[in-house]
Design a protein around this motif. Sequence first.
Motif, PDB file in Angstrom:
ATOM      1  N   ASP A 194      99.270  37.814 107.769  1.00  0.00           N
ATOM      2  CA  ASP A 194     100.359  36.749 107.116  1.00  0.00           C
ATOM      3  C   ASP A 194     100.053  35.537 107.724  1.00  0.00           C
ATOM      4  O   ASP A 194     100.279  35.255 108.706  1.00  0.00           O
ATOM      5  CB  ASP A 194     101.805  37.344 107.412  1.00  0.00           C
ATOM      6  CG  ASP A 194     102.999  36.579 106.754  1.00  0.00           C
ATOM      7  OD1 ASP A 194     102.693  35.243 106.777  1.00  0.00           O
ATOM      8  OD2 ASP A 194     103.795  37.093 106.235  1.00  0.00           O
ATOM      9  N   SER A 195      99.751  34.251 106.600  1.00  0.00           N
ATOM     10  CA  SER A 195      99.313  33.109 107.213  1.00  0.00           C
ATOM     11  C   SER A 195     100.667  32.294 107.878  1.00  0.00           C
ATOM     12  O   SER A 195     100.383  31.593 108.505  1.00  0.00           O
ATOM     13  CB  SER A 195      98.804  32.366 105.822  1.00  0.00           C
ATOM     14  OG  SER A 195      99.947  32.201 104.959  1.00  0.00           O
ATOM     15  N   PHE A 196     101.885  32.598 107.494  1.00  0.00           N
ATOM     16  CA  PHE A 196     102.948  32.130 108.064  1.00  0.00           C
ATOM     17  C   PHE A 196     102.876  32.289 109.795  1.00  0.00           C
ATOM     18  O   PHE A 196     103.135  31.444 110.392  1.00  0.00           O
ATOM     19  CB  PHE A 196     104.093  32.467 107.478  1.00  0.00           C
ATOM     20  CG  PHE A 196     105.474  32.036 107.921  1.00  0.00           C
ATOM     21  CD1 PHE A 196     105.563  30.320 107.914  1.00  0.00           C
ATOM     22  CD2 PHE A 196     106.623  32.584 108.659  1.00  0.00           C
ATOM     23  CE1 PHE A 196     106.586  29.643 108.470  1.00  0.00           C
ATOM     24  CE2 PHE A 196     107.393  31.844 109.273  1.00  0.00           C
ATOM     25  CZ  PHE A 196     107.867  30.606 109.432  1.00  0.00           C
ATOM     26  N   TYR A 197     102.706  33.496 110.132  1.00  0.00           N
ATOM     27  CA  TYR A 197     102.525  34.033 111.411  1.00  0.00           C
ATOM     28  C   TYR A 197     101.270  33.445 112.077  1.00  0.00           C
ATOM     29  O   TYR A 197     101.173  33.033 113.241  1.00  0.00           O
ATOM     30  CB  TYR A 197     102.808  35.443 111.727  1.00  0.00           C
ATOM     31  CG  TYR A 197     103.985  36.083 111.304  1.00  0.00           C
ATOM     32  CD1 TYR A 197     104.903  35.886 112.252  1.00  0.00           C
ATOM     33  CD2 TYR A 197     104.210  36.727 110.320  1.00  0.00           C
ATOM     34  CE1 TYR A 197     106.160  36.411 111.920  1.00  0.00           C
ATOM     35  CE2 TYR A 197     105.322  37.373 109.853  1.00  0.00           C
ATOM     36  CZ  TYR A 197     106.423  37.074 110.853  1.00  0.00           C
ATOM     37  OH  TYR A 197     107.656  37.431 110.561  1.00  0.00           O
ATOM     38  N   SER A 198     100.071  33.071 111.293  1.00  0.00           N
ATOM     39  CA  SER A 198      98.910  32.676 111.717  1.00  0.00           C
ATOM     40  C   SER A 198      99.125  31.091 112.531  1.00  0.00           C
ATOM     41  O   SER A 198      98.879  30.572 113.500  1.00  0.00           O
ATOM     42  CB  SER A 198      97.987  32.645 111.221  1.00  0.00           C
ATOM     43  OG  SER A 198      96.853  31.923 111.367  1.00  0.00           O
ATOM     44  N   TRP A 199      99.989  30.498 111.402  1.00  0.00           N
ATOM     45  CA  TRP A 199     100.314  29.157 111.453  1.00  0.00           C
ATOM     46  C   TRP A 199     101.190  28.794 112.763  1.00  0.00           C
ATOM     47  O   TRP A 199     101.147  28.100 113.788  1.00  0.00           O
ATOM     48  CB  TRP A 199     100.795  28.496 110.505  1.00  0.00           C
ATOM     49  CG  TRP A 199     101.404  27.092 110.586  1.00  0.00           C
ATOM     50  CD1 TRP A 199     100.873  25.918 111.123  1.00  0.00           C
ATOM     51  CD2 TRP A 199     102.921  26.639 110.378  1.00  0.00           C
ATOM     52  NE1 TRP A 199     101.747  24.994 111.126  1.00  0.00           N
ATOM     53  CE2 TRP A 199     102.792  25.485 110.674  1.00  0.00           C
ATOM     54  CE3 TRP A 199     103.946  27.406 109.869  1.00  0.00           C
ATOM     55  CZ2 TRP A 199     104.176  24.704 110.588  1.00  0.00           C
ATOM     56  CZ3 TRP A 199     105.159  26.570 109.566  1.00  0.00           C
ATOM     57  CH2 TRP A 199     105.161  25.207 110.022  1.00  0.00           C
ATOM     58  N   ASN A 200     102.253  30.011 113.000  1.00  0.00           N
ATOM     59  CA  ASN A 200     103.070  29.679 114.005  1.00  0.00           C
ATOM     60  C   ASN A 200     102.209  30.179 115.363  1.00  0.00           C
ATOM     61  O   ASN A 200     102.707  29.725 116.492  1.00  0.00           O
ATOM     62  CB  ASN A 200     104.462  30.792 113.835  1.00  0.00           C
ATOM     63  CG  ASN A 200     105.274  29.921 112.970  1.00  0.00           C
ATOM     64  OD1 ASN A 200     106.305  29.187 113.404  1.00  0.00           O
ATOM     65  ND2 ASN A 200     105.519  30.513 111.599  1.00  0.00           N
ATOM     66  N   LYS A 201     101.688  30.965 115.138  1.00  0.00           N
ATOM     67  CA  LYS A 201     100.735  31.361 116.454  1.00  0.00           C
ATOM     68  C   LYS A 201      99.985  30.068 117.227  1.00  0.00           C
ATOM     69  O   LYS A 201      99.962  29.820 118.269  1.00  0.00           O
ATOM     70  CB  LYS A 201      99.774  32.151 116.342  1.00  0.00           C
ATOM     71  CG  LYS A 201      98.769  32.961 117.520  1.00  0.00           C
ATOM     72  CD  LYS A 201      97.887  33.951 117.033  1.00  0.00           C
ATOM     73  CE  LYS A 201      96.952  34.187 118.348  1.00  0.00           C
ATOM     74  NZ  LYS A 201      95.985  35.189 117.810  1.00  0.00           N
ATOM     75  N   GLU A 202      99.314  29.407 116.288  1.00  0.00           N
ATOM     76  CA  GLU A 202      98.634  28.145 116.539  1.00  0.00           C
ATOM     77  C   GLU A 202      99.504  27.009 117.023  1.00  0.00           C
ATOM     78  O   GLU A 202      99.332  26.554 118.194  1.00  0.00           O
ATOM     79  CB  GLU A 202      97.662  27.367 115.363  1.00  0.00           C
ATOM     80  CG  GLU A 202      96.842  28.366 114.829  1.00  0.00           C
ATOM     81  CD  GLU A 202      96.190  27.696 113.435  1.00  0.00           C
ATOM     82  OE1 GLU A 202      96.864  26.858 112.844  1.00  0.00           O
ATOM     83  OE2 GLU A 202      95.360  28.579 112.810  1.00  0.00           O
ATOM     84  N   GLU A 203     100.850  27.067 116.792  1.00  0.00           N
ATOM     85  CA  GLU A 203     101.697  26.001 117.022  1.00  0.00           C
ATOM     86  C   GLU A 203     102.121  26.533 118.428  1.00  0.00           C
ATOM     87  O   GLU A 203     102.508  25.594 119.428  1.00  0.00           O
ATOM     88  CB  GLU A 203     102.945  25.742 115.998  1.00  0.00           C
ATOM     89  CG  GLU A 203     102.380  25.405 114.640  1.00  0.00           C
ATOM     90  CD  GLU A 203     101.959  23.765 114.931  1.00  0.00           C
ATOM     91  OE1 GLU A 203     102.394  23.294 115.527  1.00  0.00           O
ATOM     92  OE2 GLU A 203     100.724  23.781 114.351  1.00  0.00           O
ATOM     93  N   ASP A 204     102.480  27.727 118.659  1.00  0.00           N
ATOM     94  CA  ASP A 204     102.983  28.095 119.958  1.00  0.00           C
ATOM     95  C   ASP A 204     101.891  27.999 120.833  1.00  0.00           C
ATOM     96  O   ASP A 204     102.200  27.747 122.239  1.00  0.00           O
ATOM     97  CB  ASP A 204     103.441  29.705 119.651  1.00  0.00           C
ATOM     98  CG  ASP A 204     104.796  29.681 119.001  1.00  0.00           C
ATOM     99  OD1 ASP A 204     105.324  28.810 118.991  1.00  0.00           O
ATOM    100  OD2 ASP A 204     105.260  30.870 118.781  1.00  0.00           O
ATOM    101  N   ILE A 205     100.531  28.179 120.709  1.00  0.00           N
ATOM    102  CA  ILE A 205      99.363  28.084 121.621  1.00  0.00           C
ATOM    103  C   ILE A 205      99.371  26.478 122.053  1.00  0.00           C
ATOM    104  O   ILE A 205      99.170  26.411 123.469  1.00  0.00           O
ATOM    105  CB  ILE A 205      98.297  28.460 121.065  1.00  0.00           C
ATOM    106  CG1 ILE A 205      98.192  30.105 120.862  1.00  0.00           C
ATOM    107  CG2 ILE A 205      96.967  27.989 122.043  1.00  0.00           C
ATOM    108  CD1 ILE A 205      96.914  30.501 120.181  1.00  0.00           C
ATOM    109  N   LYS A 206      99.485  25.770 121.097  1.00  0.00           N
ATOM    110  CA  LYS A 206      99.574  24.261 121.549  1.00  0.00           C
ATOM    111  C   LYS A 206     100.679  23.859 122.503  1.00  0.00           C
ATOM    112  O   LYS A 206     100.473  22.754 123.331  1.00  0.00           O
ATOM    113  CB  LYS A 206      99.930  23.430 120.045  1.00  0.00           C
ATOM    114  CG  LYS A 206      98.629  23.575 119.217  1.00  0.00           C
ATOM    115  CD  LYS A 206      99.246  22.546 117.840  1.00  0.00           C
ATOM    116  CE  LYS A 206      98.083  22.802 116.931  1.00  0.00           C
ATOM    117  NZ  LYS A 206      98.591  22.042 115.693  1.00  0.00           N
ATOM    118  N   ILE A 207     101.835  24.396 122.504  1.00  0.00           N
ATOM    119  CA  ILE A 207     102.789  24.079 123.356  1.00  0.00           C
ATOM    120  C   ILE A 207     102.892  25.040 124.394  1.00  0.00           C
ATOM    121  O   ILE A 207     104.125  25.108 125.494  1.00  0.00           O
ATOM    122  CB  ILE A 207     104.250  23.936 122.481  1.00  0.00           C
ATOM    123  CG1 ILE A 207     104.837  25.275 122.056  1.00  0.00           C
ATOM    124  CG2 ILE A 207     104.232  22.760 121.850  1.00  0.00           C
ATOM    125  CD1 ILE A 207     105.961  25.324 121.389  1.00  0.00           C
ATOM    126  N   GLY A 208     102.130  26.081 124.636  1.00  0.00           N
ATOM    127  CA  GLY A 208     102.112  27.053 125.899  1.00  0.00           C
ATOM    128  C   GLY A 208     103.197  28.053 125.971  1.00  0.00           C
ATOM    129  O   GLY A 208     103.473  28.373 127.060  1.00  0.00           O
TER     130      GLY A 208
END
Length: 490
Positions: free
Chosen positions: A212-226
């Motif tokens: 699911d691309s929506f979860y992929s995007w959220n994973k990237e955002e969560d990694i950015k903020i640790g």
Amino acid sequence: MSNKNGSGLFGTIIWFAIVFAVLAAFYYYGEKESGPGASAASVSFLEGQVDVLNDSLGWKQASDGIVLNEGDSIRTGLGKAVLSFEDGSALRLDALTEVEVVRLSGKSAVFSNKQGRVYLRVKDGTSAQYQILAQEASVSAQGTAFTVACDQTKKTVAVLMVEGSAKVRVERNSDAVESKIESGSKLDLDLSKPITEAVKTSAVDLEIVKSDSFYSWNKEEDIKIGDPLGVLEAVEDAEGIEDAEGEDGSEDVENAEGADVAEDANNEEAKEDQVLDLSQSAPAESNSGIFLKASAQDDGVRFTWVLNQTEAPYGFKISRGTEPNPYYPKNDFVYISSVEAREYTWKITDGKTYHFRICTWNGGKTSESACVVHSNDVQVTTKQASINISGFEYVASELVLGATTSESGVNLSWNKITAPGFQGYKVVRSETDANLYYPKNGYIKWLPDDINATGYTDDSAERGKSYYYRICSLESEAPTYCGNVVQVQY
């Protein structure tokens, strides 16, 4: 004597003023020391079509950094957006999603998910309580992450717990059911059922989440903020997701939770049934304010659409023709009175190929009753279906029914048919049965022996009610034929 009393009163006032100042300072600094909360929501990211409603002038295109306050709303078309808060928390909107800001008080942040899917990442250690409302459900959490998908049409809500835990409460009248959902769990609500039967919990299907691309995007955002990833650890990187984007570059917005926001633009069967390229503007003879998708289903043609900086205060009309770019009033049509509607199934099952367009209707408010904005053209080959019930045959293509509303009632109109042994038309109506027909549901009007009768006004319809209508043709030398079903909110 009077001076003495005056000085005593003055001293009392001074004493109360000091006490008030001390209490106010204690409250202010106590709040301040507890850390930042959720007193403001700003749009920190937007992609594609994103609109906000923050004044009396209606929806308008959002800009990066715009601040939303209580009572404001934000919605996405074929795009996505992020609301950020002072404490580091974030609310991320998937495509085709609408959210209203209900409360922002520093200690409490409440949002109403009107339609679509959101991802709420609550920053660990925040003093604020975050809550998502979706129909009859509320999801509350601190220091956690989850998604909420809401489908008003299907009356479903799905909560997927990414990390941490949350409390889900469903209220209906005086009844309430509460559930706690943990990381890796999924809670589905079917609000068409009694409240005691509406809740179903299960483990998250990681195979669905992974792609699911929506979860992929959220994973990237969560990694950015640790932030801890929880379930998102299993999600593949964006380049590894096959269905993240369609051939036209439009994002796939099929919900992993099962709340179907829009059909996958890459679905092979859908591609055979429709002609649609959202990467381009609508044809020159159309306006790009509405994007229409359509696919053939067993029960008819299913339409979904997205509005782009366009309003539909009087509803929509879908036109059908054998040539490209059909339009109202030239071609056959159905009227959808709900301004909130974003999907509709036209019960056409004759196996033929048609072109369709949807438009915003002007409500007959000008000298000429017409459409204001037209969508792109879509082509669909319908599925062949006919149902025989005790000698009666119901074929949706034989009669094409349309409906409008007015002060005098619900105005029905249909095409004239030619058939041997014609006996008349039966106008059938039901408040609850979407598969109505004569003789099962009886009739509200019998138009005998007049093959030229192509209209009827139901003046018995009551304001505030929703009705299903169908026209059936009775013939002495053939089965009874019933046309498409039209639903009207009066």
